[in-house]
Write a protein that holds these residues in place. Structure first.
Motif, PDB file in Angstrom:
ATOM      1  N   ASN A 128      -1.701  15.397   8.913  1.00  0.00           N
ATOM      2  CA  ASN A 128      -0.973  14.181   8.756  1.00  0.00           C
ATOM      3  C   ASN A 128      -2.299  13.333   7.599  1.00  0.00           C
ATOM      4  OD1 ASN A 128       0.265  11.307   8.976  1.00  0.00           O
ATOM      5  ND2 ASN A 128      -1.373  10.877  10.883  1.00  0.00           N
ATOM      6  N   VAL A 129      -1.816  12.086   6.737  1.00  0.00           N
ATOM      7  CA  VAL A 129      -2.846  11.794   6.121  1.00  0.00           C
ATOM      8  C   VAL A 129      -2.500  10.340   6.085  1.00  0.00           C
ATOM      9  CG1 VAL A 129      -3.192  13.522   4.435  1.00  0.00           C
ATOM     10  CG2 VAL A 129      -1.230  11.029   4.025  1.00  0.00           C
TER      11      VAL A 129
ATOM     12  N   SER B 232     -10.146  11.208   0.383  1.00  0.00           N
ATOM     13  CA  SER B 232     -10.113  10.845  -0.705  1.00  0.00           C
ATOM     14  C   SER B 232      -9.474   9.563  -1.747  1.00  0.00           C
ATOM     15  CB  SER B 232      -9.072  11.723  -1.518  1.00  0.00           C
ATOM     16  OG  SER B 232      -7.664  11.401  -0.792  1.00  0.00           O
TER      17      SER B 232
ATOM     18  N   TYR C 291      -7.139  13.026   5.711  1.00  0.00           N
ATOM     19  CA  TYR C 291      -6.325  13.333   6.638  1.00  0.00           C
ATOM     20  C   TYR C 291      -6.717  13.346   7.603  1.00  0.00           C
ATOM     21  CZ  TYR C 291      -5.746  18.117   8.510  1.00  0.00           C
ATOM     22  OH  TYR C 291      -4.695  18.963   9.418  1.00  0.00           O
TER      23      TYR C 291
ATOM     24  N   CYS D 271      -7.678   7.028   1.263  1.00  0.00           N
ATOM     25  CA  CYS D 271      -6.796   7.698   1.478  1.00  0.00           C
ATOM     26  C   CYS D 271      -7.757   9.326   2.633  1.00  0.00           C
ATOM     27  CB  CYS D 271      -5.957   8.785   0.827  1.00  0.00           C
ATOM     28  SG  CYS D 271      -4.622   9.738   1.578  1.00  0.00           S
TER      29      CYS D 271
ATOM     30  N   TYR E 101      -8.799   7.297  -5.212  1.00  0.00           N
ATOM     31  CA  TYR E 101      -6.868   6.848  -6.126  1.00  0.00           C
ATOM     32  C   TYR E 101      -7.545   5.375  -6.582  1.00  0.00           C
ATOM     33  CZ  TYR E 101      -5.826  10.823  -3.385  1.00  0.00           C
ATOM     34  OH  TYR E 101      -5.519  12.228  -2.726  1.00  0.00           O
TER      35      TYR E 101
ATOM     36  N   THR F 230      -6.042  19.929   2.939  1.00  0.00           N
ATOM     37  CA  THR F 230      -6.842  18.831   3.067  1.00  0.00           C
ATOM     38  C   THR F 230      -6.555  17.365   3.191  1.00  0.00           C
ATOM     39  OG1 THR F 230      -7.998  19.090   1.385  1.00  0.00           O
ATOM     40  CG2 THR F 230      -8.842  20.775   2.425  1.00  0.00           C
TER      41      THR F 230
ATOM     42  N   PRO G 111      -1.318   6.538  -8.741  1.00  0.00           N
ATOM     43  CA  PRO G 111      -2.124   7.089  -8.477  1.00  0.00           C
ATOM     44  C   PRO G 111      -2.711   7.848  -9.117  1.00  0.00           C
ATOM     45  CG  PRO G 111      -0.521   6.496  -6.832  1.00  0.00           C
ATOM     46  CD  PRO G 111      -0.042   6.401  -7.870  1.00  0.00           C
TER      47      PRO G 111
ATOM     48  N   SER H  79      -2.196  -0.913   7.580  1.00  0.00           N
ATOM     49  CA  SER H  79      -2.226   0.219   6.901  1.00  0.00           C
ATOM     50  C   SER H  79      -3.548   1.418   8.274  1.00  0.00           C
ATOM     51  CB  SER H  79      -3.205  -0.349   5.893  1.00  0.00           C
ATOM     52  OG  SER H  79      -2.261  -0.250   4.476  1.00  0.00           O
TER      53      SER H  79
ATOM     54  N   ALA I 207       0.640  -1.084   0.324  1.00  0.00           N
ATOM     55  CA  ALA I 207      -0.265  -0.001   0.049  1.00  0.00           C
ATOM     56  C   ALA I 207       0.726   1.150  -0.043  1.00  0.00           C
ATOM     57  CB  ALA I 207      -1.094   0.198   1.366  1.00  0.00           C
TER      58      ALA I 207
ATOM     59  N   TRP J 291       2.085   7.913   3.369  1.00  0.00           N
ATOM     60  CA  TRP J 291       2.969   8.726   3.563  1.00  0.00           C
ATOM     61  C   TRP J 291       3.775   9.610   3.837  1.00  0.00           C
ATOM     62  CZ3 TRP J 291       2.575  13.153   7.347  1.00  0.00           C
ATOM     63  CH2 TRP J 291       2.620  14.199   7.321  1.00  0.00           C
TER      64      TRP J 291
ATOM     65  N   PHE K 166      -3.977   6.266   4.794  1.00  0.00           N
ATOM     66  CA  PHE K 166      -4.001   4.942   3.504  1.00  0.00           C
ATOM     67  C   PHE K 166      -4.121   3.648   3.930  1.00  0.00           C
ATOM     68  CE2 PHE K 166      -2.791   7.289   0.081  1.00  0.00           C
ATOM     69  CZ  PHE K 166      -0.961   8.718   0.349  1.00  0.00           C
ATOM     70  N   GLY K 167      -5.944   3.704   3.024  1.00  0.00           N
ATOM     71  CA  GLY K 167      -6.204   2.224   3.111  1.00  0.00           C
ATOM     72  C   GLY K 167      -5.621   1.592   2.640  1.00  0.00           C
ATOM     73  N   GLY K 168      -5.372   0.010   2.401  1.00  0.00           N
ATOM     74  CA  GLY K 168      -4.168  -0.823   2.249  1.00  0.00           C
ATOM     75  C   GLY K 168      -4.872  -0.944   0.847  1.00  0.00           C
ATOM     76  N   GLY K 169      -5.657  -1.147   0.283  1.00  0.00           N
ATOM     77  CA  GLY K 169      -5.885  -0.771  -1.263  1.00  0.00           C
ATOM     78  C   GLY K 169      -7.106  -2.275  -1.470  1.00  0.00           C
TER      79      GLY K 169
ATOM     80  N   TYR L 189      -7.494   2.882  -4.119  1.00  0.00           N
ATOM     81  CA  TYR L 189      -7.078   3.356  -2.294  1.00  0.00           C
ATOM     82  C   TYR L 189      -7.734   3.853  -1.626  1.00  0.00           C
ATOM     83  CZ  TYR L 189      -2.652   0.547  -3.042  1.00  0.00           C
ATOM     84  OH  TYR L 189      -2.028  -0.590  -3.680  1.00  0.00           O
TER      85      TYR L 189
END
Lengths: 119, 112
Positions: B100-101, B36, B93, B91, B38, A103, B46, B2, A46, A49, B103-106, B89
Motif C-alpha cells: 500500500n502507498v 518519496s 509506503y 508519498c 513528486y 518500496t 508527476p 488524503s 490529489a 494509488w 499520498f499527501g494532499g499536495g 506531493y
C-alpha cells in the motif's frame, strides 16, 4: 529508456466498466522486482494509488476500491490492464500508469489519460 | 481527505529556501524510510524528486533535499528558481501485511 503510455476511452457512462491499457517499454515485467501501478488524480485534486501488479503476478489493490478493480498483465505484449467496474462521476480523473518499486517509489510515469464519467 | 497531511500552499522569493512538510503516522511515514516526493507542473505527469526519504534521482538538482523526523517528512528547496513553481506531493509506503502507498494532499509552491 523507460516509457509508459495509457490508452482507453475518454468518456464512459455511469455504471459502465472502464478498461485501461498501459503499454510500456524499456523494462520487462518478467524481471524480478519489476512492478507496475495505476494511480489516478481527479481534476484539481490529489493523487490516489489504485493497484499494483508485480513480476510474479501478485496483485494488490487500494482498500477502498478493491471490490471494483482488477489488474492484469500480458508480459509478451508489455501491457498492463486495469478494469474498474460500476463507474460513477466521482471517478472522473486522469489515470496514470507507472513503474513502481517494491518500496513504493514511482520512478517512471505515463503521460496520463483523462477519463470523464458522464451520461 | 488524503492520508498524509501537507500545507495547501507555500511561497518564497527567488534564491530563498522553502520547506514543505508531510505528516503521517507510525503506520506510514514514521514506520518506513520509504518517503518519496513528486513535482507536478500543470497538465503534466508527476516527476520523482526524492526517494527513500533523502535520495535524489540522477538529474534532480541538489537544491532539492529530503528529511524525516518521527511521523513527519520534509522537502526543502533551496535557491528557489522560477521553474520550481509547481505542485508537490509526498508519498509513503504503508504496506504492513500487504502493499500500500499513500499520498499527501499536495502543496502548491509559488515563487514570488
Amino acid at each position: 529508456q523507460v516509457t509508459l503510455r495509457e490508452s482507453g476511452p475518454a468518456l464512459v457512462k455511469p455504471t459502465q466498466t472502464l478498461t485501461l491499457t498501459c503499454t510500456f517499454s524499456g523494462f520487462s515485467l518478467s524481471t524480478s522486482g519489476m512492478c507496475v501501478s495505476w494511480i489516478r488524480q481527479p481534476p484539481g485534486k490529489a493523487l490516489e494509488w489504485l493497484a499494483l501488479i508485480d513480476w510474479d503476478d501478485d496483485k494488490y489493490y487500494s482498500t477502498s476500491l478493491k471490490t471494483r478493480l482488477t489488474i492484469s498483465k500480458d508480459t509478451s505484449k508489455n501491457q498492463v490492464v486495469l478494469t474498474m467496474t460500476n463507474m460513477d462521476p466521482v471517478d472522473t480523473a486522469t489515470y496514470y500508469c507507472a513503474r513502481i518499486r517494491q518500496t513504493g517509489t514511482i520512478d517512471y510515469w505515463g503521460q496520463g489519460t483523462l477519463v470523464t464519467v458522464s451520461s | 481527505q488524503s492520508a498524509l497531511t501537507q500545507p495547501r500552499s507555500v511561497s518564497g522569493s527567488p534564491g530563498q529556501s522553502v520547506t514543505i512538510s508531510c505528516t503521517g503516522t507510525s503506520s506510514d511515514v514514521g514506520g518506513y524510510n520509504y518517503v518519496s516526493w513528486y513535482q507536478q507542473h500543470p497538465g503534466k505527469a508527476p516527476k520523482l524528486m526524492i526517494y527513500d526519504v533523502s535520495k535524489r534521482p540522477s538529474g534532480v538538482p541538489d537544491r532539492f533535499s529530503g528529511s524525516k523526523s518521527g511521523n513527519t517528512a520534509s522537502l526543502t528547496i533551496s535557491g528557489l528558481q522560477a521553474e520550481d513553481e509547481a505542485d508537490y506531493y509526498c508519498c509513503s509506503y504503508a504496506g504492513s501485511y500487504t502493499f500500500n502507498v499513500v499520498f499527501g494532499g499536495g502543496t502548491k509552491l509559488t515563487v514570488l
